[in-house]
Write a protein that holds these residues in place. Sequence first.
Motif, PDB file in Angstrom:
ATOM      1  N   GLY A 170     -18.721  10.904  18.164  1.00 19.37           N
ATOM      2  CA  GLY A 170     -17.721  11.744  19.322  1.00 19.37           C
ATOM      3  C   GLY A 170     -16.342  11.520  19.080  1.00 19.37           C
ATOM      4  N   ASP A 211     -21.636   6.113  18.014  1.00 21.95           N
ATOM      5  CA  ASP A 211     -21.855   7.727  17.968  1.00 21.95           C
ATOM      6  C   ASP A 211     -20.621   8.269  16.995  1.00 21.95           C
ATOM      7  N   THR A 228     -31.705  13.056  16.758  1.00 20.10           N
ATOM      8  CA  THR A 228     -30.128  12.757  16.779  1.00 20.10           C
ATOM      9  C   THR A 228     -29.970  11.238  16.899  1.00 20.10           C
ATOM     10  N   ALA A 264     -21.488  12.300  20.243  1.00 16.83           N
ATOM     11  CA  ALA A 264     -21.889  13.332  19.388  1.00 16.83           C
ATOM     12  C   ALA A 264     -22.860  12.751  18.465  1.00 16.83           C
TER      13      ALA A 264
END
Length: 443
Positions: free
Chosen positions: A360, A358, A304, A338
């Motif tokens: 998110g 990120d 990730t 995220a």
Amino acid sequence: MRRPIDSLFGRLALLVVCVLLLSHFAWYLLVRFERNQLQTRYAVEEAVFLVDAVRDHVRREPDQPLPSRVRLVDPTSNDVPPDAPNLPMPLNRFLDDVRDRMPTSTQVRIGAPGKPPTLWVRSASDASWIVVPVQPLRPPRPLDRMVLWLGIIFSAGVLAALFAAWQLQQPLRSLAQAVARFGRGLPVPPVRERGPRELRQLTHGFNQMVQEVERTEHDRAVMLAGVAHDLKTPLARLRLRAEMMDEPKMRDGVVRDVDSMTHIVEQFLVFAHDGADRSEPVEVDAQCERVVRSYRAVSSGVPTVQTDLRAGPGFRLPAATLDRILSNLLDNAHAYGAPPVVVSTARTPRGFTLAISDNGDGIAAQDLINASRPFVRLDPARGGNGHSGLGLAIVERLVRRAGGEWQIGNNDAATNGGRGLRVQMTFPLESELRAAAASESAW
């Protein structure tokens, strides 16, 4: 691009040069005008004196010869010049001044052009025209020695004024540098109090403010570090007792709570740490790759964390500082963002950049200003997850101590595929970073 006119010295220099230039030009015009007036007055006085002397000579000794270039002319002679009404302005003014000094109804004329200048005077009591030489009224030369002397005086005045402006600018420059160091969170030595009284008072107030802030920060750090240090031992005993519990569900819950509290205590200790990072500088790209690799190793499923490292080997930071920055930002991205989380570096004309973003929901615009404040948790529910609200505050402090600047904001959905939070740090280039490190070690 830095412009010299933006600095205090540049503006003072421009002001001084303009003022001196205007004042010298005004004095030059005034001196030329006064010199012309003096020349005219002297010529008038000389002519009046000669005419009076000739009259006195004719009255007392009419048989004696007259001085050279002085003569008497019969009024009926053809040599008498006509009364010319259209004379140049200086000659008209000269004739008017001579008439004012003579008896009423005195005739005053100028000799014929092309010959040595003469003045013809005849009053009602004069039997003949009195002809006397006059000083020629020369127009002022466009350039003379006065211009040379004015240039020398102007140059000396500009040099003296620039030196005075430089002396005034130096204390302000030292104060500005100290303010910049204080704004980055770097140690600030006392600034020498010099210059005018107002500037000395300003420097004295700044030194007092720095001392008070340092004293407050030190007291807060000591208190925070002491509390955090004293909590580590009870937490260690609590974890040991929790692991000896028989019920697995309760044991795991207590262990998780103890780990959260331990993480908060460690963040307190990192935030309270006020010493300079003396660890060895490492290449940022290589260290980022190692840290990301470790995150990939402990994460389940597909990686990730992605990297886009383009800064090159010249981008170096102290190892401990870089590890703390990356760990805090990656933990924050994993906790509230995220995937994918992207770690990127680049070299720009402004310096090296290190950014972590990120995918998110990001942070609300009204909350961005408070995101890096200590002990501020934007989500009240985060307090039970081992978060103290110090992560971004620690990152900001570390970045400023390393001589860099940082920006926090939300990504554009059109360019990032989602909103997300982006933290970008900018550090000076290698030469500037080395100079900053050398100056800091010198203090």
